[in-house]
Design an enzyme around this catalytic site. Structure first.
Site, PDB file in Angstrom:
ATOM      1  CE  LYS A  80      -3.804   1.957   2.837  1.00 51.00           C
ATOM      2  NZ  LYS A  80      -4.691   1.865   4.031  1.00 51.00           N
ATOM      3  CB  SER A 155      -8.024   3.647   3.138  1.00 51.30           C
ATOM      4  OG  SER A 155      -7.192   3.180   3.857  1.00 51.30           O
ATOM      5  CB  SER A 179      -8.419   0.627   6.056  1.00 51.97           C
ATOM      6  OG  SER A 179      -9.181   2.018   6.215  1.00 51.97           O
TER       7      SER A 179
END
Length: 492
Positions: A80, A155, A179
């Site tokens: 990420k 997210s 997330s």
């Protein structure tokens, strides 16, 4: 080579160890797969093909010399884009950091490096990890591989989508209010949020420091256990990380362990998590999954978490307050976006932040600044911290009666793009089943437990006691191996 990109990490490792495939060939297969599907999925923000192949060749060299570093050696893993890797972009999916490259490597990423993992892909997210749909990225909107008209969750939507689409064998994400677990649920993969302090946050771009936690995505529970065993542990560079002792995260994920993992255990089902607002298909699949766990030997009990309905307001006071403080460093003066339209130094602050941050980030900074301001601190922030303690006590009481809690991960399956973006409160409610886990600092895992009539994945959330990841992974593994949901793939 056919569909090698959908094999679990353990299977890939066995192929590498036996010499049936090299890490270079494996990495090329993932590079080719990404080239074929990421135009549709848009999970990858940036990639380094040359660097990835160099890491793969180094892994092959170690194996030839009998110096393999373990199961992850030579395995392509995505990151990420909030995790620091020296010399690589660290954009946080924001215009504010569009041209920034990290000057150092974070602890979790460093541990993967030392385990020989091959880094393939900096993965998309909601800007600064603020969002539940991956629609807030400044650069692209990641699609759900099961239905490209729908969101992948957020997210960490890029991480979940990349694993689901076969663009990497596993990935790291971060979880502040769901997330990791929510996108894992919506994309039909496994995602684990560890206990707060289990994994060092050094090198993680901060959103809300008392809630953030790095965790893994995988095709299976065992994949997540393997990644966690690599990145977990005390780190002197992160004062909030904890020495939890020697934990064998893989102990309960072996073949045959599913026959013993639930024997004599008690599953708690929080009644507040099943009181309206949930898709009937989600409730049906989750209840069937809990029933399956009962068949495997567990006793099911109803429990109460009475302060559940306060999770959303408490979270959006504490998280935004911490975000407003953490994001104050992005000022246009040092290493961030700098406005070219500013007339003086004060104007430079205003215009740089106005141009660099997206609308959701601005909204949360404003909310956070408000609740921390003079005259409102006691009424909002201090009160929210007190209610947070009550939420944690709810879990403490529940765990006196049961060994694990089971709930839906998300109240619905993946929704269509734009469906909730005009209504922030509706979007925030997407995390209603995951936020409490972060507020209480507990471990939680999401794994596939069914599909909707439209063929969209549904996730089961299991919540454990603090630092009980080994047992939690065992429960999840036992359920996973009694179904075939984790073996199904999107037809890209």
């Amino acid at each position: 080579m056919e569909e090698i990109f959908y094999k679990e990490i353990g299977e890939l490792s066995r192929l590498l160890e036996s010499g049936e495939i090299s890490s270079e060939e494996l990495t090329k297969a993932f590079i080719k797969r990404t080239a074929e599907v990421d135009e549709k999925v848009e999970a990858v923000l940036s990639s380094d093909e040359v660097g990835a192949l160099e890491m793969a060749r180094a892994s092959d060299g170690r194996r030839r010399e009998g110096r393999s570093l373990g199961e992850l050696d030579g395995i392509p893993v995505g990151l990420k884009d909030v995790l620091a890797l020296k010399g690589r972009p660290l954009t946080c999916a924001s215009k504010m950091l569009e041209h920034f490259k990290s000057p150092y490597t974070g602890t979790a990423v460093e541990k993967l490096q030392k385990a020989g993992a091959v880094f393939w892909g900096r993965l998309n997210l909601d800007e600064f990890a603020m969002g539940s749909s991956c629609e807030n990225s400044a650069f692209k909107k990641t699609k759900n591989p099961w239905d490209l008209s729908r969101i992948p969750g957020g997210s960490s939507g890029g991480s979940a989508a990349a694993v689901a689409a076969g663009e990497c064998a596993g990935a790291l994400g971060s979880d502040t209010g769901g997330s990791i677990r929510q996108p894992a649920s919506l994309c039909g993969v496994v995602g684990l949020k560890p206990t707060y302090g289990m994994v060092s946050r050094y090198g993680l771009a901060a959103f809300a420091s008392s809630l953030d936690q790095i965790g893994p995505f995988g095709r299976s529970v065992r994949d997540c256990a393997l990644l966690l065993s690599t990145v977990a542990g005390r780190d002197p560079r992160d004062s909030t990380s904890v020495d939890a002792g020697e934990i064998d995260f893989l102990a309960n994920c072996s073949e045959g362990a599913e026959e013993r993992n639930f024997k004599g255990k008690k599953i708690g089902v929080p009644k507040e998590y099943f009181e309206g607002g949930m898709s009937p298909e989600v409730e049906k699949s989750v209840r069937e999954a809990i029933g399956k766990c009962s068949e495997l030997g567990a006793e099911v009990l109803e429990v109460s978490l009475p302060h559940t309905d306060l999770a959303i307001p408490v979270y959006y006071i504490i998280a935004t307050a911490e975000a407003s403080s953490n994001l104050a460093r992005y000022d246009g003066i040092r290493y961030t976006h700098r406005s070219e339209r500013a007339s003086d130094v004060v104007d430079l602050y205003f215009k740089s932040r106005a141009e660099g941050f997206g609308e959701e980030v601005k909204r949360r900074i404003i909310l956070g600044s408000y609740v921390l301001s003079s005259g409102y601190y006691d009424a909002y922030y201090l009160r929210a911290q007190k209610v947070r303690t009550l939420i944690r006590r709810d879990f403490d009481e529940a765990f006196k009666k049961v060994d694990v809690l089971m709930t839906p991960t998300s109240p619905t399956v993946a929704f269509k793009f734009g469906e909730k973006s005009g209504d922030p409160l509706s979007m925030y409610l997407s995390d209603i089943f995951t936020i409490n886990v972060n507020l209480a600092g507990l471990p939680g895992i999401s794994l596939p437990c069914g599909f909707s009539g439209d063929g969209l994945p549904i996730g089961l959330q299991m919540i454990g006691k603090p630092f009980s990841e080994a047992e939690l992974l065992g429960y999840a593994h036992a359920y996973e191996r009694s179904t075939d949901f984790h073996t199904r793939r999107p037809s890209l």
